[in-house]
Motif scaffolding. Structure first.
Motif, PDB file in Angstrom:
ATOM      1  N   VAL A 124       0.956  -1.225   0.045  1.00 47.10           N
ATOM      2  CA  VAL A 124      -0.060   0.012  -0.128  1.00 47.10           C
ATOM      3  C   VAL A 124       0.799   1.147  -0.013  1.00 47.10           C
ATOM      4  N   TYR A 125       0.665   2.172  -0.794  1.00 50.06           N
ATOM      5  CA  TYR A 125       1.176   3.400  -0.937  1.00 50.06           C
ATOM      6  C   TYR A 125       0.259   4.477  -0.750  1.00 50.06           C
ATOM      7  N   ASN A 130       8.013   3.275  -5.292  1.00 47.30           N
ATOM      8  CA  ASN A 130       8.924   4.085  -6.168  1.00 47.30           C
ATOM      9  C   ASN A 130       7.870   5.091  -7.357  1.00 47.30           C
ATOM     10  N   SER A 131       8.183   6.251  -7.111  1.00 42.92           N
ATOM     11  CA  SER A 131       7.155   7.176  -7.854  1.00 42.92           C
ATOM     12  C   SER A 131       7.034   7.036  -9.413  1.00 42.92           C
ATOM     13  N   SER A 188       9.310  -1.145  -1.054  1.00 43.17           N
ATOM     14  CA  SER A 188      10.458  -1.368  -0.330  1.00 43.17           C
ATOM     15  C   SER A 188      10.603   0.078   0.713  1.00 43.17           C
ATOM     16  N   THR A 189      10.897  -0.059   1.631  1.00 39.51           N
ATOM     17  CA  THR A 189      11.043   1.304   2.534  1.00 39.51           C
ATOM     18  C   THR A 189      12.254   2.187   2.076  1.00 39.51           C
ATOM     19  N   ASN A 190      13.015   1.508   1.014  1.00 37.42           N
ATOM     20  CA  ASN A 190      13.849   2.559  -0.060  1.00 37.42           C
ATOM     21  C   ASN A 190      13.099   2.434  -1.112  1.00 37.42           C
TER      22      ASN A 190
END
Length: 185
Positions: free
Chosen positions: A14-15, A153-154, A78-80
């Motif tokens: 989820v983002y 990631n955008s 990912s948190t990255n």
């Protein structure tokens, strides 16, 4: 068998307001449609709406529908937030894997990965990865899991939330499946 990952009370990655289970279902439905309408396959989906299925249920559906191949649809996270790209997961040869079609699964995954790389060069190709994933390693047919990009990631997220790109992802995946099925005996 086309498996839309997650569903129901399992949203997956989820983002903000972007849910993996929604994107996965949309790509899966587009893929099933392309496989049926363009290539003439009897494509079946493990879920036809927003319901939760266990991993074992997904594998069992492949058996009960007498599927000849299995592709599970997912998005990474990912948190990255700099991590990006698509990747395809195939079974390892370790004892975890009971799928008798390891080599064929790897061929299926490679064909899908190749088509995604060629048809959608704006998403980084992270390649084919050997990984113990239940729906791939415990299945009874050639099986693979596709991660279409990182929801975190955008750039990938802009592709994953675009219906145009989701159709391109489905078309590339269908082409890879067709290439595999045309040569697989």
């Amino acid at each position: 068998m086309i498996d839309a990952g997650h569903g129901g009370n399992d949203p997956g990655a989820v983002y903000g307001s972007v849910y993996e289970k929604v994107i996965a279902f949309d790509i899966a439905a587009r893929l099933a449609s392309t496989l049926s309408n363009t290539y003439g396959y009897n494509a079946r989906m493990t879920r036809s709406n927003d319901v939760y299925l266990s991993l074992a249920q997904r594998v069992e559906l492949t058996k009960s529908y007498k599927g000849s191949a299995f592709v599970s649809i997912h998005n990474n996270s990912s948190t990255n937030t700099s991590y990006h790209g698509h990747e395809v997961l195939v079974p390892t040869g370790e004892s975890y894997t009971t799928n008798p079609y390891i080599s064929a699964s790897r061929s299926l995954g490679a064909a899908i990965n190749r088509e995604l790389g060629v048809r959608i060069p704006t998403i980084r190709n992270r390649g084919v990865k050997y990984q113990n994933v239940y729906v791939v390693g415990k299945n009874s047919v050639p099986s693979t899991l596709v991660e279409y990009g990182f929801i975190s990631n955008s750039n990938d997220r802009s592709h994953l939330t675009s219906t145009t790109y989701r159709q391109r992802m489905a078309d590339a995946t269908a082409s890879g499946i067709h290439q595999f099925m045309s040569t697989y005996k």
